[in-house]
Scaffold this motif. Structure first.
Motif, PDB file in Angstrom:
ATOM      1  N   VAL A 112      -1.061 -10.117   6.571  1.00 34.70           N
ATOM      2  CA  VAL A 112      -0.042  -9.064   6.536  1.00 34.70           C
ATOM      3  C   VAL A 112       0.390  -8.811   7.972  1.00 34.70           C
ATOM      4  N   ARG A 113       1.685  -8.721   8.193  1.00 32.63           N
ATOM      5  CA  ARG A 113       2.192  -8.529   9.552  1.00 32.63           C
ATOM      6  C   ARG A 113       3.169  -7.368   9.606  1.00 32.63           C
ATOM      7  N   VAL A 114       3.067  -6.613  10.689  1.00 34.54           N
ATOM      8  CA  VAL A 114       4.099  -5.620  10.985  1.00 34.54           C
ATOM      9  C   VAL A 114       5.320  -6.397  11.449  1.00 34.54           C
TER      10      VAL A 114
ATOM     11  N   THR B 147      -5.484  -8.735   7.713  1.00 36.62           N
ATOM     12  CA  THR B 147      -5.787  -9.434   6.472  1.00 36.62           C
ATOM     13  C   THR B 147      -6.060  -8.387   5.407  1.00 36.62           C
ATOM     14  N   LEU B 148      -5.825  -8.738   4.163  1.00 36.02           N
ATOM     15  CA  LEU B 148      -6.111  -7.812   3.070  1.00 36.02           C
ATOM     16  C   LEU B 148      -7.588  -7.438   3.064  1.00 36.02           C
ATOM     17  N   ARG B 149      -8.425  -8.435   3.321  1.00 34.55           N
ATOM     18  CA  ARG B 149      -9.860  -8.174   3.342  1.00 34.55           C
ATOM     19  C   ARG B 149     -10.222  -7.235   4.492  1.00 34.55           C
ATOM     20  N   GLY B 150      -9.603  -7.463   5.648  1.00 38.24           N
ATOM     21  CA  GLY B 150      -9.885  -6.606   6.797  1.00 38.24           C
ATOM     22  C   GLY B 150      -9.418  -5.180   6.568  1.00 38.24           C
TER      23      GLY B 150
ATOM     24  N   LEU C 255       6.257  -3.853   5.962  1.00 39.39           N
ATOM     25  CA  LEU C 255       5.257  -4.882   6.207  1.00 39.39           C
ATOM     26  C   LEU C 255       5.776  -6.213   5.679  1.00 39.39           C
ATOM     27  N   GLU C 256       5.220  -7.293   6.197  1.00 38.30           N
ATOM     28  CA  GLU C 256       5.538  -8.624   5.702  1.00 38.30           C
ATOM     29  C   GLU C 256       4.251  -9.283   5.227  1.00 38.30           C
TER      30      GLU C 256
ATOM     31  N   ARG D  33      -3.863  -4.388  -1.914  1.00 37.04           N
ATOM     32  CA  ARG D  33      -2.793  -5.328  -2.270  1.00 37.04           C
ATOM     33  C   ARG D  33      -1.602  -4.586  -2.874  1.00 37.04           C
ATOM     34  N   GLU D  34      -1.861  -3.609  -3.733  1.00 35.73           N
ATOM     35  CA  GLU D  34      -0.776  -2.841  -4.353  1.00 35.73           C
ATOM     36  C   GLU D  34      -0.019  -2.037  -3.298  1.00 35.73           C
TER      37      GLU D  34
END
Length: 244
Positions: free
Chosen positions: A90-92, A54-57, A82-83, A70-71
């Protein structure tokens, strides 16, 4: 005569937009740092295909705010490394067998060219760095229980030291882009277990590569590199993990 002295109040000399512009510089610099760190994570195979964040993680793990993360993620998504999923996770990316086989063919062409060119262009410092990486990989392999992540890291450093020695920055960038996609899949080789690190043939190909490099034998360097790429690829394909 015109008075060119500074104003008594230094604040009067400041562009009122300077604070905003400086903030953007700091964010860009931080985003570049996060991008570099995430890129290294992928290149070194420290994230597996399908792994989610996650972006937060990610921000918490890196110790920064969500904006530079995020950028950086957006840049890596544009490079197919990344996806970004609909739920903002976010996923590899997953890797199909067909895509892996195609990437291996492209890697063989580009990395083979870089390897053969490096035999002509490598200087003493390049050779010393390549030797160092090869020794670190060999030393990890000789441990009773070698660390697959460490072996993958030393393997990546060896390959990129070789490609850097070719002195072809455009080619180097293309190879790096391929590794952003393939690095997580190479995780399936070295992370297969200590027995794989000890029993694999990578150290044989690395030793042959370094020996040929010192002889300035470009075709032999290319041959050793291709043997390394294809042997690792055959092992990954044999595991039956990649979806059709």
């Amino acid at each position: 005569m015109e008075d060119k002295s500074l104003p008594e109040d230094p604040a009067q000399a400041l562009d009122p937009t300077l604070g905003d512009r400086m903030g953007k510089i700091v964010r860009l610099t931080l985003a570049d740092t996060v991008y570099r760190d995430l890129k290294e994570l992928l290149l070194a195979g420290r994230a597996a295909p399908g792994e989610r964040f996650t972006l937060r993680g990610l921000a918490a793990a890196i110790g920064t705010s969500a904006m530079p993360v995020r950028e950086a993620v957006s840049r890596l998504a544009a490079e197919n490394a990344l996806e970004v999923l609909p739920n903002r996770a976010v996923r590899v990316p997953l890797m199909s067998r067909a895509r892996f086989i195609e990437l291996r063919l492209i890697r063989s062409s580009l990395e083979g060219l870089a390897a053969e060119t490096a035999a002509l262009n490598a200087d003493a410092s390049d050779l010393a760095e390549i030797n160092r990486c090869e020794r670190l990989f060999a030393a990890e392999r000789e441990k009773p229980r070698p660390d697959g992540a460490a072996a993958m890291h030393f393997n990546k450093d060896l390959h990129f030291a070789l490609y850097r020695a070719a002195r072809m920055p455009i080619l180097f960038g293309m190879i790096e882009s391929l590794w952003l996609q393939i690095g997580p899949v190479l995780n399936l080789d070295f992370q297969a277990g200590p027995e794989r690190v000890r029993g694999g043939e990578a150290h044989i190909h690395h030793a042959a590569l370094v020996e040929a490099l010192h002889r300035r034998d470009g075709p032999a360097v290319r041959q050793a590199l291709l043997a390394d790429i294809w042997h690792a690829g055959d092992f990954i394909l044999s595991r039956g993990i990649l979806p059709d």
